[in-house]
Design a protein around this motif. Structure first.
Motif, PDB file in Angstrom:
ATOM      1  N   GLU A 162       0.833  -1.209   0.000  1.00 25.21           N
ATOM      2  CA  GLU A 162       0.000   0.000   0.000  1.00 25.21           C
ATOM      3  C   GLU A 162       0.864   1.253   0.000  1.00 25.21           C
ATOM      4  N   TYR A 163       2.000   1.188   0.733  1.00 22.43           N
ATOM      5  CA  TYR A 163       2.868   2.363   0.783  1.00 22.43           C
ATOM      6  C   TYR A 163       3.386   2.688  -0.620  1.00 22.43           C
ATOM      7  N   ARG A 164       3.770   1.642  -1.341  1.00 24.09           N
ATOM      8  CA  ARG A 164       4.317   1.869  -2.679  1.00 24.09           C
ATOM      9  C   ARG A 164       3.239   2.441  -3.592  1.00 24.09           C
ATOM     10  N   ASP A 165       2.015   1.874  -3.486  1.00 25.44           N
ATOM     11  CA  ASP A 165       0.915   2.370  -4.310  1.00 25.44           C
ATOM     12  C   ASP A 165       0.634   3.828  -3.999  1.00 25.44           C
ATOM     13  N   ALA A 166       0.547   4.124  -2.697  1.00 24.86           N
ATOM     14  CA  ALA A 166       0.215   5.491  -2.310  1.00 24.86           C
ATOM     15  C   ALA A 166       1.240   6.453  -2.880  1.00 24.86           C
ATOM     16  N   SER A 167       2.499   6.077  -2.791  1.00 24.62           N
ATOM     17  CA  SER A 167       3.546   6.959  -3.273  1.00 24.62           C
ATOM     18  C   SER A 167       3.474   7.107  -4.793  1.00 24.62           C
ATOM     19  N   ALA A 168       3.254   5.990  -5.472  1.00 27.22           N
ATOM     20  CA  ALA A 168       3.183   6.057  -6.939  1.00 27.22           C
ATOM     21  C   ALA A 168       2.011   6.915  -7.378  1.00 27.22           C
ATOM     22  N   ALA A 169       0.886   6.818  -6.655  1.00 28.68           N
ATOM     23  CA  ALA A 169      -0.296   7.582  -7.039  1.00 28.68           C
ATOM     24  C   ALA A 169      -0.081   9.076  -6.851  1.00 28.68           C
ATOM     25  N   LEU A 170       0.933   9.443  -6.060  1.00 27.34           N
ATOM     26  CA  LEU A 170       1.235  10.866  -5.904  1.00 27.34           C
ATOM     27  C   LEU A 170       2.209  11.334  -6.976  1.00 27.34           C
ATOM     28  N   GLY A 171       2.542  10.451  -7.894  1.00 27.99           N
ATOM     29  CA  GLY A 171       3.448  10.837  -8.967  1.00 27.99           C
ATOM     30  C   GLY A 171       4.892  10.793  -8.560  1.00 27.99           C
TER      31      GLY A 171
END
Ligand SMILES: Nc1ncnc2c1ncn2[C@@H]1O[C@H](COP(=O)(O)OP(=O)(O)OP(=O)(O)O)[C@@H](O)[C@H]1O
Ligand SMILES: [Mg+2]
Lengths: 303, 889
Positions: free
Chosen positions: B752-761
């Motif tokens: 989830e951490y990786r997804d959250a970060s990726a979704a912030l560009g």
């Protein structure tokens, strides 16, 4: 209820084999609204989108336009591909190795799946809030400022201070503004330096929204943002979404019909197999849907 | 869940009516546990079975003195409101300990009673108690819920015990005259039947009673005494000695008696079995702990007297060295100990022990200073000299000096200061209530920067750079002005808490900016002055008092006053509404700022004394750059061949450098590879191959690494064994473990951490750097701790790659760097020299007999152990720090 489900399933399977009676009906309905444009100049425009996981098709030939500064709700039974569709709008599906996307998604007229798309720019413009709150195990302040810091918009630290480019004041303002926008500031203003994992679930979700807002996106995608929350926290999130729609384009997935009816301007109904069955103004969908299946679904006859 | 469960069980047992049955069994359990530990201690050799009279009292006195001391200290801390009062449990424990000591003193003065008799009598008591409990239950005198039988498993167990006992008793009591198998099998069948056939209450008590009483009789009646051996005809040719047999008997008997007593106490049945197995598990855990502690104790006892040979320290220096430990022990002891059950009581006691020990040492040091008498502990030990044993007299001395070694004072202060400053000391927000905040901040930063620049100019350009008389009047003026300004600012900080109207808390909150600006400004200015003064070559003084140290002391007092005033204000503030809570937070920050400021000023003062060599005394206390500390074994550079003790500093320094070098080599490489494999590489053949090879590499014997180093590295590194080669070789050994653990740690970071970060560009590398790695740090550190433990003690590869090192001086790695105009540009001769390392030294001293003295070997081993354990401690503390950061509590 089980009858309705089996009917839908047959309709879905039949369609893969060719046009049968119920498939014909679906086709007929589709033709009614396919050309329906909710605005002349859509923010996002999806055309013939197909998403595959391996050989399995999760989204089938979906075309729809999402107008600017409004709330668009995506509803439909579990597993029908709402999340998949949402993720294809900011190319989060690229992160799943088995996923493959065909078709076109245009943001302000520019192809998102084009060869020259800058993923970083795209995701800065199209932000996302996930179903389960996922704050980083860092202080609240760092969570909110994370995006802008990583994009180099906020300089901090000793070197910046010595060079006189210290943006900590700007950062403080940004954090405060984003948290206020997410209606969280009053609750956490005394503990901005505490770990975000110490917040309640609802607060964490609003923090995630603030984190997303801090990057200043144009579109915000939300995947069941209130599904893990109690009614009061849900109400707060709903109010928030309605407010956000004044400045942002919001696309929100929800399982809650009342919620969709309350907060959205237009609603898209997906049914099993990843097809978009109907897309119209929310009022029309809930009061006078063109398709029988949609009427069954929104009135709770099945799903 | 388990906590609640345990608590439940606890109240259930406690709330029962406590009849004679229960009390007797409680006693039996407690005594059995104690007896078990005594047996274990005898086995390990801490007590001899022949220990009698006075010696026994001594041991008990020492144990209970530590306990009573701890309890007393806790009570004192509780009165001072430092530690939560652990109330009844601790009080009860204290009373029990005092009573025990008195009893034992009386008991052990009776002639003829020794440790062995004591243990035997206790076993006998236990056996009888268990037996009576079983009979009472069977006769229906107490209310119990036994099953129909104790079960086949228990029967099998007692059968086995019976068999072994039969053989043993045959040998011991009848001198092996009866046929072995017949006696063994007979007893086995008898015991098994007695266990399985009757109802559970009799089945699990009578055989135990029988066996335990028998063992007690054998032990108490001295049928087996320390001189006894299991093979009398051929002494010392294998076989057990009497003392070992006695302690094994005691341990076995106590275990059985404790189990049965615990079972009976919980009224048999399911609950009885539960309680019985709990006891066995606890004793088992106790045994593990004792084994580990005794290994350390063994090395310590053998190596200590040589290690402290000629040790001298000033009492005040000692106190300063001790202070971080005192703080740590206090922090450790004050953490709430959880539920108030008996585990909680034990835990609290254990927590308090380090505090008791450190507190006792601190008290001793203080008393030395107050009385003004040195403390001298004489002792003798034997060493080998020219293959002849010789006794040597030496002393450990603590003198009541009033000279505080400057740097020794500075060390803990620097740590504290750095900690507080890092946590609270940012300039962000300074001057927020002033109209021109950036101006205030810039003025603060600018004045410090200007002073530093001035100092650098003076340093480089002599006292008259560019023909300007900076070194003289100007520099003098600058020092005077900055010091004076620092004094004023520190007073401003205090006055901020005093000026204005309203309550103290209100004023403190209102004028918070004065405190921050005052303390920060004073720190910066004084730092500038300290840097400036040595370069000007003058020492400004006013009314006979050196200006700089005087201002530093004034500022220290100011910092402490800020802390004190803020503390008082905080005490007076409630916690009822949000406003008050906010005030409390602000005040807490002011307290920390005050403390940080005070420590900072002390650091500056120490720095001043260190740079100018000018001792400074105030109120009879002298601050100079010397301090009394002499420690030949650790601080001397060589061990002479004769009787005189010498030092192993080169080996200590060598080991530390090897570990540091290997870690610097392996950690970035290992973590980098782990990041690549986990985050970037596709899962496939390649990653699988890497996984297999790293695992294989980790299990490769260390001597193979040594051979590799000798054959591959040495020819490429100047062809001689060297420190550098050792670092790289051990780095290769460390690499696989770091890689494996780092991979596991990175994998366990939620997606989830990786997804959250990726979704912030945010791109992948930034995500890994700022989200994934920080979350993985504790896991990585665990790997490094384990790996460092392994390589720090390696001997075999070092023999091959480090050389025989006749270096008389510790390697000077930091000073060895040279810059060159030609490749490789940087050159460090120290790294390419042969060196010494502790494990190799132990090997050389003990096995090869280089300097022929076992004491030296043990002492070296003790220091090696200390060095390794210190690395371990550092690792644990770092990991805790990072874990805290990830957790919200
Ligand atoms: N990573 C994946 N790999 C393979 N198949 C997937 C993956 N993610 C989703 N699917 C499949 O794609 C289909 C659509 O899934 P999706 O998560 O988009 O549904 P959803 O409408 O969001 O459902 P819900 O309302 O339960 O969240 C499902 O059949 C699911 O099994
Ligand atoms: Mg979903």
């Amino acid at each position: 209820m089980s009858n309705a489900i089996s009917e839908i399933e047959t309709a879905g399977t039949d369609e893969t084999g060719g046009l049968t009676t119920s498939g014909e009906r679906a086709e007929e309905i589709q033709s009614e609204w396919t050309d329906y444009r909710l605005s002349a100049d859509p923010k996002l425009s999806v055309e013939n989108l197909n998403v595959y996981y391996g050989d399995e098709r999760a989204i089938r030939d979906v075309s729809m336009d999402i107008p600017e500064n409004s709330v668009t709700a995506l509803i439909g039974p579990s597993g029908c591909g709402k999340s998949t569709f949402l993720r294809s709008l900011n190319r989060m599906n690229d992160r799943i190795s088995s996923a493959r996307v065909e078709g076109s998604v245009k943001l302000d007229g520019t192809e998102v799946y084009g060869p020259n798309t800058n993923l970083v720019e795209l995701r800065k413009r199209v932000g996302m809030v996930f179903q389960a709150p996922n704050p980083f195990p860092k202080p609240i302040r760092d969570n909110v400022a994370y995006g802008p810091r990583k994009h180099g918009e906020l300089n901090r630290g000793l070197v910046a201070r010595l060079l006189g480019r210290d943006d900590s004041e700007a950062e403080r303002e940004l954090v405060e503004r984003s948290l206020k926008q997410a209606a969280l500031f009053e609750e956490v203003k005394d503990r901005l330096d505490d770990n975000a994992l110490g917040l309640s679930g609802g607060q964490q979700q609003r923090l995630c929204i603030a984190r997303c807002l801090a990057v200043d996106p144009e579109v915000i995608l939300m995947d069941e943002p209130a599904s893990a929350l109690d009614p009061i926290a849900t109400a707060k999130i709903e109010d928030l979404i309605e407010e956000l729609a004044e400045e942002y384009t919001v696309v929100v997935v929800t399982h809650n019909m009342q919620q969709a009816a309350r907060i959205s301007d237009q609603t898209a109904v997906f049914l099993t197999g990843g097809e978009l069955v109907e897309y119209d103004d929310t009022e029309t969908i809930f009061e006078n849907p063109a398709s029988q299946r949609v009427e069954d679904y929104v009135t709770g006859k099945f799903g | 869940m388990s906590e609640a469960y345990v608590h439940d069980r606890e109240t259930a047992l406690v709330s029962d009516e406590l009849g004679a049955y229960d009390r007797a069994l409680d006693g039996a359990i407690a005594v059995a546990a104690l007896n078990f530990v005594l047996g274990l201690a005898t086995l390990v050799g801490a007590l001899g079975p022949e220990t009698s009279g006075v010696a026994l009292t001594d041991v008990m006195l020492a144990v209970s003195a530590a306990g009573v001391g701890g309890v007393g200290l806790v009570a004192a801390c509780a009165v001072l409101n430092v530690v939560e009062i652990p109330s009844r449990r601790i009080r009860g424990l204290g009373v029990g300990l005092v009573g025990g000591v008195i009893l034992l003193t009386v008991f052990s003065t009776v002639p003829g009673v020794d440790m062995q008799t004591l243990m035997g009598v206790v076993l006998l008591f236990d056996g009888l108690a268990v037996g009576f409990a079983g009979i009472a239950s069977r006769a229906g005198l107490v209310d119990t819920e036994p099953n129909a039988s104790a079960g086949a498993l228990a029967g099998l167990l007692f059968g086995a015990i019976g068999f072994v006992l039969g053989i043993a008793l045959n040998g011991i009591v009848f001198g092996g005259t009866l046929p072995v198998v017949v006696v063994g099998t007979g007893l086995a069948v008898m015991l098994a039947a007695a266990t399985v056939l009757p109802r559970e209450d009799l089945g699990s008590t009578l055989p135990v009673a029988l066996v335990v009483s028998l063992l007690g009789l054998v032990v108490a009646s001295s049928v087996v005494d320390p001189g006894w051996s299991s093979i009398p005809a051929e002494p010392m040719n294998g076989g057990l000695t009497g003392s070992v047999v006695v302690s094994l008997f005691v341990m076995l008997g106590s275990l059985l008696a404790g189990w049965a007593a615990a079972k009976s106490r919980a009224r048999y049945g399911a609950r009885g079995r539960q309680y019985g197995s709990f006891l066995v598990i606890y004793l088992n855990a106790a045994m593990t702990v004792v084994v580990m502690v005794s290994i350390v104790a063994f090395v310590t006892v053998r190596g200590l007297d040589y290690t402290v040979h000629g040790f001298t320290i000033g009492a005040l220096s000692g106190l300063v060295v001790l202070s971080p430990f005192l703080v740590a022990a206090l922090a450790y002891a004050r953490r709430p100990a959880g539920a108030a059950d008996w585990h909680g009581g034990v835990r609290e006691t254990v927590r308090v022990l380090p505090l008791a020990v450190v507190g006792a040492v601190a008290a001793l040091l203080v008393s030395l200073v107050v009385r003004g008498e040195p403390f001298v502990h004489q002792f003798t030990y034997t060493i080998m000299e020219n293959r002849q044993e010789r006794t040597l007299e030496t002393a450990l001395t603590v003198t009541p000096e009033l000279t505080v070694g400057t740097l020794v004072v500075a060390t803990p202060s620097v740590v504290l200061f750095a900690y507080f400053f890092r946590k609270y000391g940012s300039l962000a927000g300074v001057g927020r209530t002033f109209d021109r905040q950036p101006t205030v901040q810039r003025a603060l930063g600018g004045s410090v920067a200007a002073t530093v620049v001035l100092a650098v100019v003076l340093l480089l350009g002599g006292s008259q750079p560019f023909g300007l008389g900076l070194g003289g009047t100007l520099g003098f003026g600058a020092v005077v002005i900055t010091s004076a300004a620092a004094c004023v600012l520190s007073l401003v900080a205090v006055s901020g808490l005093l000026a204005g109207n309203g309550s103290r808390a209100r004023r403190a909150r209102h004028n918070a900016q004065f405190v921050k600006v005052g303390l920060f400004g004073a720190l910066g200015l004084l730092a500038g002055a300290v840097v400036l003064q040595p370069t000007t070559g003058t020492t400004p003084s006013i009314a006979g008092l050196d200006l700089l140290p005087a201002s530093a002391i004034l500022a220290t007092v100011a910092g402490l006053s800020v802390a004190a005033l803020a503390t008082m204000a905080r005490r007076a503030t409630g916690t009822s509404d949000a406003e008050q809570r906010l005030t409390r937070r602000l005040l807490a920050e002011e307290i920390r700022l005050g403390l940080a400021g005070a420590t900072g000023f002390v650091v500056l003062l120490a720095g001043h004394v260190a740079t100018t060599d000018a001792p400074f005394s105030v109120a009879g206390l002298t601050l100079s750059d010397g301090g009394t500390l002499s420690w030949p074994m650790v601080l001397f550079s060589s061990i002479p061949l004769g009787a005189e003790p010498g030092g192993i500093l080169p080996a200590v320094v060598g080991t530390v450098w090897i570990v540091v070098g290997a870690s610097l080599f392996a950690i970035p490489l290992g973590v980098g590879a782990a990041v690549f494999l986990t985050e970037y590489a596709e899962r496939g053949r390649f990653t699988a191959l890497v996984e297999i090879t790293t695992n294989a590499l980790w299990s490769t014997p260390s001597v193979v690494f040594g051979l590799f180093g000798a054959a591959f590295l040495l020819p490429r590194l100047g062809d001689t064994p060297s420190l550098m080669a050792a670092m790289i070789t051990l780095g290769f050994m460390l690499l696989p473990l770091v890689l494996i653990t780092a991979r596991e740690a990175i994998k366990s970071v939620p997606n989830e951490y990786r997804d959250a970060s990726a979704a912030l560009g945010v791109n992948k590398w930034e995500t890994v750097r700022s989200v994934v790695l920080p979350a993985a740090v504790p896991g990585v550190i665990t790997g490094v701790i384990l790996g460092v433990g392994r390589i720090a003690g390696e001997t075999a590869p070092l023999i091959l790659v480090l050389g025989v090192g006749d270096a008389g001086q510790p390697v000077d790695v930091l000073g060895g760097f040279r810059l060159m105009a030609s490749p490789p540009f940087v050159y460090n001769e120290a790294l390419l020299e042969a060196s010494k390392a502790l494990p190799k030294q132990v090997w050389a001293v003990i096995a090869a007999g280089v300097s022929g003295s076992p004491s030296k070997g043990w002492s070296t081993a003790l220091l090696l152990l200390t060095v390794v354990l210190s690395f371990y401690l550092i690792g644990i503390l770092t990991r805790r720090h990072f874990r805290r950061k990830l957790d919200y509590e």
